[in-house]
Design a protein around this motif. Structure first.
Motif, PDB file in Angstrom:
ATOM      1  N   LEU A 246      -0.624 -11.155  -2.042  1.00 56.86           N
ATOM      2  CA  LEU A 246      -1.826 -10.710  -2.743  1.00 56.86           C
ATOM      3  C   LEU A 246      -2.876 -11.799  -2.696  1.00 56.86           C
ATOM      4  CD1 LEU A 246      -3.233  -8.649  -4.549  1.00 56.86           C
ATOM      5  CD2 LEU A 246      -2.266  -9.832  -6.497  1.00 56.86           C
ATOM      6  N   SER A 247      -2.412 -13.038  -2.838  1.00 57.19           N
ATOM      7  CA  SER A 247      -3.378 -14.129  -2.804  1.00 57.19           C
ATOM      8  C   SER A 247      -4.055 -14.214  -1.449  1.00 57.19           C
ATOM      9  CB  SER A 247      -2.677 -15.454  -3.100  1.00 57.19           C
ATOM     10  OG  SER A 247      -1.611 -15.660  -2.205  1.00 57.19           O
ATOM     11  N   GLU A 248      -3.302 -13.945  -0.371  1.00 58.54           N
ATOM     12  CA  GLU A 248      -3.924 -13.907   0.953  1.00 58.54           C
ATOM     13  C   GLU A 248      -4.887 -12.737   1.047  1.00 58.54           C
ATOM     14  OE1 GLU A 248      -1.002 -15.079   4.347  1.00 58.54           O
ATOM     15  OE2 GLU A 248       0.047 -13.826   2.916  1.00 58.54           O
ATOM     16  N   THR A 249      -4.380 -11.561   0.706  1.00 53.71           N
ATOM     17  CA  THR A 249      -5.149 -10.339   0.919  1.00 53.71           C
ATOM     18  C   THR A 249      -6.400 -10.311   0.079  1.00 53.71           C
ATOM     19  OG1 THR A 249      -3.083  -9.195   1.344  1.00 53.71           O
ATOM     20  CG2 THR A 249      -5.005  -7.833   0.923  1.00 53.71           C
ATOM     21  N   VAL A 250      -6.279 -10.631  -1.197  1.00 57.57           N
ATOM     22  CA  VAL A 250      -7.434 -10.515  -2.079  1.00 57.57           C
ATOM     23  C   VAL A 250      -8.480 -11.550  -1.732  1.00 57.57           C
ATOM     24  CG1 VAL A 250      -8.200 -10.582  -4.453  1.00 57.57           C
ATOM     25  CG2 VAL A 250      -6.042  -9.522  -3.884  1.00 57.57           C
ATOM     26  N   THR A 251      -8.060 -12.695  -1.250  1.00 55.62           N
ATOM     27  CA  THR A 251      -9.069 -13.662  -0.844  1.00 55.62           C
ATOM     28  C   THR A 251      -9.860 -13.101   0.316  1.00 55.62           C
ATOM     29  OG1 THR A 251      -7.655 -15.434  -1.534  1.00 55.62           O
ATOM     30  CG2 THR A 251      -9.435 -16.011  -0.067  1.00 55.62           C
ATOM     31  N   ALA A 252      -9.175 -12.470   1.265  1.00 54.24           N
ATOM     32  CA  ALA A 252      -9.901 -11.823   2.352  1.00 54.24           C
ATOM     33  C   ALA A 252     -10.809 -10.736   1.806  1.00 54.24           C
ATOM     34  CB  ALA A 252      -8.920 -11.222   3.353  1.00 54.24           C
TER      35      ALA A 252
ATOM     36  N   GLN B  35       3.700  -2.878   2.125  1.00 57.50           N
ATOM     37  CA  GLN B  35       2.352  -3.366   2.375  1.00 57.50           C
ATOM     38  C   GLN B  35       1.262  -2.471   1.787  1.00 57.50           C
ATOM     39  OE1 GLN B  35       2.368  -6.410   3.364  1.00 57.50           O
ATOM     40  NE2 GLN B  35       4.582  -6.107   3.405  1.00 57.50           N
ATOM     41  N   ILE B  36       1.550  -1.186   1.601  1.00 60.86           N
ATOM     42  CA  ILE B  36       0.559  -0.340   0.926  1.00 60.86           C
ATOM     43  C   ILE B  36       0.440  -0.759  -0.537  1.00 60.86           C
ATOM     44  CG2 ILE B  36       0.194   1.987   0.019  1.00 60.86           C
ATOM     45  CD1 ILE B  36       0.682   3.132   2.637  1.00 60.86           C
ATOM     46  N   HIS B  37       1.548  -1.077  -1.182  1.00 62.98           N
ATOM     47  CA  HIS B  37       1.479  -1.547  -2.567  1.00 62.98           C
ATOM     48  C   HIS B  37       0.648  -2.824  -2.653  1.00 62.98           C
ATOM     49  CE1 HIS B  37       4.270   1.429  -4.042  1.00 62.98           C
ATOM     50  NE2 HIS B  37       5.188   1.065  -3.168  1.00 62.98           N
ATOM     51  N   LEU B  38       0.841  -3.710  -1.690  1.00 63.79           N
ATOM     52  CA  LEU B  38       0.085  -4.961  -1.700  1.00 63.79           C
ATOM     53  C   LEU B  38      -1.397  -4.701  -1.481  1.00 63.79           C
ATOM     54  CD1 LEU B  38       0.401  -8.011  -1.958  1.00 63.79           C
ATOM     55  CD2 LEU B  38       0.674  -8.127   0.510  1.00 63.79           C
ATOM     56  N   ALA B  39      -1.727  -3.824  -0.528  1.00 64.81           N
ATOM     57  CA  ALA B  39      -3.135  -3.501  -0.286  1.00 64.81           C
ATOM     58  C   ALA B  39      -3.752  -2.829  -1.508  1.00 64.81           C
ATOM     59  CB  ALA B  39      -3.251  -2.597   0.937  1.00 64.81           C
ATOM     60  N   ARG B  40      -2.981  -1.984  -2.182  1.00 70.41           N
ATOM     61  CA  ARG B  40      -3.511  -1.324  -3.378  1.00 70.41           C
ATOM     62  C   ARG B  40      -3.810  -2.354  -4.468  1.00 70.41           C
ATOM     63  NH1 ARG B  40      -1.486   1.059  -8.206  1.00 70.41           N
ATOM     64  NH2 ARG B  40      -2.806   2.800  -8.887  1.00 70.41           N
ATOM     65  N   ALA B  41      -2.911  -3.314  -4.649  1.00 69.06           N
ATOM     66  CA  ALA B  41      -3.161  -4.362  -5.634  1.00 69.06           C
ATOM     67  C   ALA B  41      -4.430  -5.133  -5.298  1.00 69.06           C
ATOM     68  CB  ALA B  41      -1.960  -5.307  -5.697  1.00 69.06           C
ATOM     69  N   ALA B  42      -4.613  -5.434  -4.011  1.00 67.39           N
ATOM     70  CA  ALA B  42      -5.810  -6.168  -3.604  1.00 67.39           C
ATOM     71  C   ALA B  42      -7.070  -5.357  -3.865  1.00 67.39           C
ATOM     72  CB  ALA B  42      -5.706  -6.519  -2.121  1.00 67.39           C
ATOM     73  N   THR B  43      -7.021  -4.065  -3.536  1.00 66.69           N
ATOM     74  CA  THR B  43      -8.194  -3.219  -3.729  1.00 66.69           C
ATOM     75  C   THR B  43      -8.529  -3.075  -5.210  1.00 66.69           C
ATOM     76  OG1 THR B  43      -7.526  -2.008  -1.745  1.00 66.69           O
ATOM     77  CG2 THR B  43      -9.205  -0.996  -3.119  1.00 66.69           C
TER      78      THR B  43
ATOM     79  N   ALA C 266      -2.485  -2.507 -13.766  1.00 65.99           N
ATOM     80  CA  ALA C 266      -2.296  -1.737 -12.542  1.00 65.99           C
ATOM     81  C   ALA C 266      -1.928  -2.651 -11.372  1.00 65.99           C
ATOM     82  CB  ALA C 266      -3.564  -0.955 -12.224  1.00 65.99           C
ATOM     83  N   VAL C 267      -2.549  -3.827 -11.317  1.00 68.00           N
ATOM     84  CA  VAL C 267      -2.223  -4.774 -10.257  1.00 68.00           C
ATOM     85  C   VAL C 267      -0.774  -5.224 -10.382  1.00 68.00           C
ATOM     86  CG1 VAL C 267      -2.720  -7.059  -9.323  1.00 68.00           C
ATOM     87  CG2 VAL C 267      -4.599  -5.558  -9.986  1.00 68.00           C
ATOM     88  N   GLU C 268      -0.362  -5.518 -11.613  1.00 63.73           N
ATOM     89  CA  GLU C 268       1.007  -5.974 -11.810  1.00 63.73           C
ATOM     90  C   GLU C 268       2.006  -4.881 -11.439  1.00 63.73           C
ATOM     91  OE1 GLU C 268       3.484  -8.677 -14.960  1.00 63.73           O
ATOM     92  OE2 GLU C 268       1.848  -7.442 -15.721  1.00 63.73           O
TER      93      GLU C 268
ATOM     94  N   SER D  82       1.595  -2.598  -9.160  1.00 58.13           N
ATOM     95  CA  SER D  82       1.667  -2.548  -7.700  1.00 58.13           C
ATOM     96  C   SER D  82       2.493  -3.699  -7.148  1.00 58.13           C
ATOM     97  CB  SER D  82       0.248  -2.596  -7.107  1.00 58.13           C
ATOM     98  OG  SER D  82      -0.443  -1.399  -7.373  1.00 58.13           O
ATOM     99  N   LEU D  83       2.380  -4.859  -7.775  1.00 53.94           N
ATOM    100  CA  LEU D  83       3.170  -5.994  -7.309  1.00 53.94           C
ATOM    101  C   LEU D  83       4.656  -5.785  -7.568  1.00 53.94           C
ATOM    102  CD1 LEU D  83       0.950  -9.051  -8.319  1.00 53.94           C
ATOM    103  CD2 LEU D  83       1.299  -8.059  -6.052  1.00 53.94           C
ATOM    104  N   VAL D  84       4.979  -5.173  -8.693  1.00 55.94           N
ATOM    105  CA  VAL D  84       6.387  -4.878  -8.972  1.00 55.94           C
ATOM    106  C   VAL D  84       6.938  -3.933  -7.907  1.00 55.94           C
ATOM    107  CG1 VAL D  84       7.955  -3.719 -10.567  1.00 55.94           C
ATOM    108  CG2 VAL D  84       6.237  -5.319 -11.444  1.00 55.94           C
ATOM    109  N   ARG D  85       6.168  -2.898  -7.586  1.00 54.31           N
ATOM    110  CA  ARG D  85       6.614  -1.951  -6.559  1.00 54.31           C
ATOM    111  C   ARG D  85       6.691  -2.636  -5.186  1.00 54.31           C
ATOM    112  NH1 ARG D  85       2.972   1.700  -9.525  1.00 54.31           N
ATOM    113  NH2 ARG D  85       4.250   3.156 -10.719  1.00 54.31           N
ATOM    114  N   TYR D  86       5.778  -3.552  -4.943  1.00 53.20           N
ATOM    115  CA  TYR D  86       5.838  -4.316  -3.691  1.00 53.20           C
ATOM    116  C   TYR D  86       7.163  -5.069  -3.593  1.00 53.20           C
ATOM    117  CZ  TYR D  86       5.046  -8.374  -0.657  1.00 53.20           C
ATOM    118  OH  TYR D  86       5.172  -9.358   0.286  1.00 53.20           O
ATOM    119  N   GLY D  87       7.538  -5.752  -4.674  1.00 55.76           N
ATOM    120  CA  GLY D  87       8.802  -6.470  -4.666  1.00 55.76           C
ATOM    121  C   GLY D  87       9.986  -5.548  -4.484  1.00 55.76           C
TER     122      GLY D  87
END
Length: 769
Positions: free
Chosen positions: A28-34, A546-554, A564-566, A568-573
């Motif tokens: 998420l830190s990578e994606t959201v920074t982008a 990766q969709i969960h991660l992209a959703r968290a970033a968006t 909501a972000v958390e 998505s991260l739980v589902r990502y894990g």
């Protein structure tokens, strides 16, 4: 190094289950920074700017730290490799081609080009196709730099026969030839400075050959002291455009008839032209003005020694004046064996302008030894020309005389399969220099293959998916978001054509991430919605990680939707594959990012103790992430964790630990081949320096700007800091800083972007005076 045509193949990476997760940033830190900062840097740098009381002193902390200071440094497929990445080394320069032999009638032009280069620096050797413009420039280059160690050469003809390479592609080609950072390609002025730094005082020559339009090379420095820069080709200008006055131009025209006849005599048997002096004189007057035609005539005469010159003259006079070379090549084609003729037909049909020996072997379905003989025969008859190493291009005049191949679709599939194998092989080895060199040479060919229609209904399009995967790895590593979008768009079109919804979902997800990286949150949401729709009726539980991660970033781009972000991260894990150590490291990094965001909100609300507890929690998670990343031998994840730890230390008032952390993060980013991550840390380091060390800060910032993309928060902050460190150039730095925020023009920009924009637009009192 490439996989042998008959040797073992790399493990395929195009299984449908893996396709959606391939090459998608995992953190998420990578994606959201982008997402937020356009693949640049970061809220952390802004916070240090505040702490140093340099800029943004009025911006609340919780508004500034939109995410962790991380950049998308690589793709899923690249980052999942469990090995140490070698540091990047300079690219091997390409040397000048051999001098044209024999060389007749151009001594004055060569002397003029060499003299102008010594006097003025940048010289344009200008002339239409076929008159020997390149030969003159190459000869002058050898005169200026007779040792190959002092030569740099780039042929700027691209893979698209219908359109010249754009200026950005040319900049990338030149920087790669000189071994300079490709990240500088986004800013023409920075790129020009890189060329200057590479050449100044070296006594070397840089020749850019086959330049179609002046705009391709207009960014070059006009004068490079102690070096020579030449551009050769048509150099067409727009209707209201001329070459700048400071550029020295040497115009190359047709040969004189006498020089043309001397050149022809050097190619043919002695006495052959004396059999009919009148016909020879008329041939010289009408047709011996361009070396390309002269060479074709020499080949015709060598193959038809008993045919009178008058017969050749009559044939050329009866045909269209501008198709004389076609007439000559048609005669040569009749002398070619069936297998080389079939190869020529296939080469003329392919949308790729040039192919290497291995690609040609795949196209023909033959062994490389046979293909080499075919290429040699075609070259001997003037139907193809050799370019660079073992590559050929079909001569344009030959395309019109070659009949279409009857087995095109099967040949095209073989070629796509071979390029997919090579792309797989080299993507596995990025960021190694051999892999970088291969992609630098072939990435446009891969894009052309991906855009082309996939032949035959029901045929497996697996090679296209593998090519798309490799391009995503490569372009993401190079931070070339425009090309990332082109590749993902082509993947989406190909997937729709063959009805592969899994590949479509992958393309939509990549387009989402590109939109996030380019500061287009609404478009990112549209692509994310498209990816989720294409997943079918299984519901959110069936989504790949990766969709969960992209959703968290968006979600994070739209505000502080922490719950909501958390989720998505739980589902990502939960969606991560078992035993994925790197994925687990990324999960810990993600959770730490969320703690840091919440800590900033608490700090903004004057709940300092609670903010510190959250920062300490984030620190513990990052320590855990660092340990797992080391266990996985993933340098990229380790670099990101180390960089975040430095930011946490800064928040907690531990300046020494923060500085040491950024130093280590720089080392790790460099080892992982992430020049942008390294540059981002340099911006952070410069922001932490006091006003008394502005000279040191300026050096760090200039080094960072050479690697940063032209847009993004890090670029804007670097320009803002340079405006303070260099008051004389403050206005120029502020203008470039505003240009770095262009992706947010016309959209609802985050408040921290608005504040940076405000500070860039408001000069300091010293500037006003």
């Amino acid at each position: 190094m490439t996989p042998p045509a008959g040797g073992p193949r790399p493990r395929p990476r195009h299984r449908k289950r893996d396709r959606l997760s391939a090459l998608v940033p995992r953190s998420l830190s990578e994606t959201v920074t982008a997402v937020i900062v356009l693949g640049s840097a970061c809220g952390g740098a802004i916070l240090k700017e505040m702490a140093a009381n340099a800029v943004l002193s009025r911006v609340p902390t919780w508004l500034l730290f939109v995410t962790a200071p991380l950049l998308v440094a690589g793709g899923w497929a690249w980052q999942r490799h469990r090995r140490e990445r070698p540091p990047r080394s300079p690219a091997v320069p390409r040397h000048l081609p051999p001098r044209a032999e024999p060389f007749v009638g151009r001594d004055a032009e060569v002397a003029a080009v060499a003299a102008r280069a010594r006097e003025r620096g940048l010289v344009a050797v200008r002339g239409p196709a076929g008159v020997g413009t390149s030969a003159v420039a190459v000869a002058a280059g050898w005169e200026l730099a007779p040792d190959i160690a002092g030569q740099h050469y780039a042929d700027l003809r691209g893979q698209d026969r219908d359109a010249p390479e754009d200026a950005r592609s040319v900049v990338e080609r030149v920087l790669r030839t000189l071994g300079r950072p490709i990240a500088a390609a986004g800013d023409s002025e920075v790129a020009a400075q890189e060329v200057l730094a590479a050449l100044e005082g070296t006594g070397t020559v840089l020749l850019l050959d086959n330049v179609e339009r002046w705009e391709q090379v207009s960014w070059l420095p006009r004068h490079v002291p102690g070096a020579f820069v030449m551009v050769a080709g048509d150099l067409d200008t727009g209707p209201d455009e001329t070459l700048p006055g400071e550029v020295s131009v040497v115009q190359i025209g047709p040969l004189t008839p006498a020089a043309g006849e001397r050149l022809l005599r050097a190619h043919v048997t002695a006495g052959l032209l004396e059999t009919d002096p009148a016909a020879t004189a008329r041939l010289a007057e009408l047709f011996l003005r361009r070396p390309a035609i002269i060479t074709g005539i020499a080949r015709w005469l060598a193959g038809n020694p008993r045919v009178p010159i008058a017969a050749l003259l009559k044939s050329l006079e009866e045909g269209p004046r501008d198709q004389g070379l076609q007439t000559l090549l048609a005669g040569q084609l009749r002398r070619v064996r069936p297998q080389p003729r079939r190869l020529l037909a296939l080469l003329a049909r392919t949308p790729l302008a040039e192919l290497g020996r291995d690609g040609a072997a795949a196209l023909l379905g033959a062994h490389e030894r046979d293909v080499e003989r075919c290429m040699e025969e075609l070259s001997r008859h003037g139907l193809v020309e050799r370019v660079r190493e073992a590559r050929v291009r079909v001569v344009e005049a030959a395309r019109a005389i070659v009949p279409p191949p009857g087995d095109w679709e099967a040949a095209w599939r073989r070629l796509a399969h071979r390029f997919a194998e090579l792309a797989d092989y080299h993507a596995e080895r990025l960021p190694g220099e051999d892999a970088r060199a291969w992609f630098g040479l072939e990435d446009k060919a891969l894009l052309q293959i991906l855009r082309a229609r996939w032949p035959g209904s029901g045929a497996s399009a697996g090679p296209l998916w593998r090519i798309a995967d490799a391009l995503e790895v490569w372009f993401l590593l190079e931070q070339r978001h425009k090309e990332r979008r082109e590749a993902a768009t082509a993947l989406a079109a190909a997937a729709r054509a063959v009805g592969d919804t899994g590949a479509q979902a992958t393309a939509e997800l990549r387009l989402c991430l590109v939109a996030l990286a380019l500061g287009e949150p609404r478009l990112a949401q549209e692509h994310l919605d498209g990816a989720t729709r294409l997943q079918g009726a299984g519901g959110i539980e069936s989504w790949p990680a990766q969709i969960h991660l992209a959703r968290a970033a968006t979600l994070l781009t739209a505000g502080d939707e922490f719950a909501a972000v958390e989720a998505s991260l739980v589902r990502y894990g939960q969606a991560l594959a078992g035993g994925d150590a790197t994925g687990q490291a990324i999960r810990w990094i993600d959770m730490a990012v969320l703690r840091m965001r919440r800590g900033q909100v608490c700090a903004a609300e004057h709940r300092g103790p609670e903010a510190d507890r959250l920062y300490v929690d984030a620190q513990g998670m990052l320590v855990r992430a660092l340990a797992v990343a080391r266990e996985a031998a993933d340098l990229s994840a380790e670099a990101h964790a180390r960089e975040l730890l430095a930011v946490v230390h800064w928040y907690l008032g531990r300046a020494r630990e923060a500085g040491e952390g950024w130093e280590e993060a720089v080392r790790l980013h460099r080892a992982a081949g992430d020049g942008v991550g390294e540059a981002r840390c340099q911006v952070q380091q410069a922001a932490a320096l006091t006003a008394e060390r502005r000279g040191e800060a300026a050096r760090l910032l200039r080094s960072a700007l050479a690697k940063l993309p032209p847009t993004g928060v890090s670029t804007a902050l670097a320009r803002l800091r340079l405006a303070e460190a260099e008051p004389r150039n403050a206005r120029a730095h502020r203008d470039k800083g505003l240009a770095a925020l262009a992706p947010w023009d016309g959209i609802a920009e985050p408040l921290q972007i608005a504040e940076i924009r405000r500070r860039l637009m408001k000069p300091a009192p010293a500037e006003e005076s």
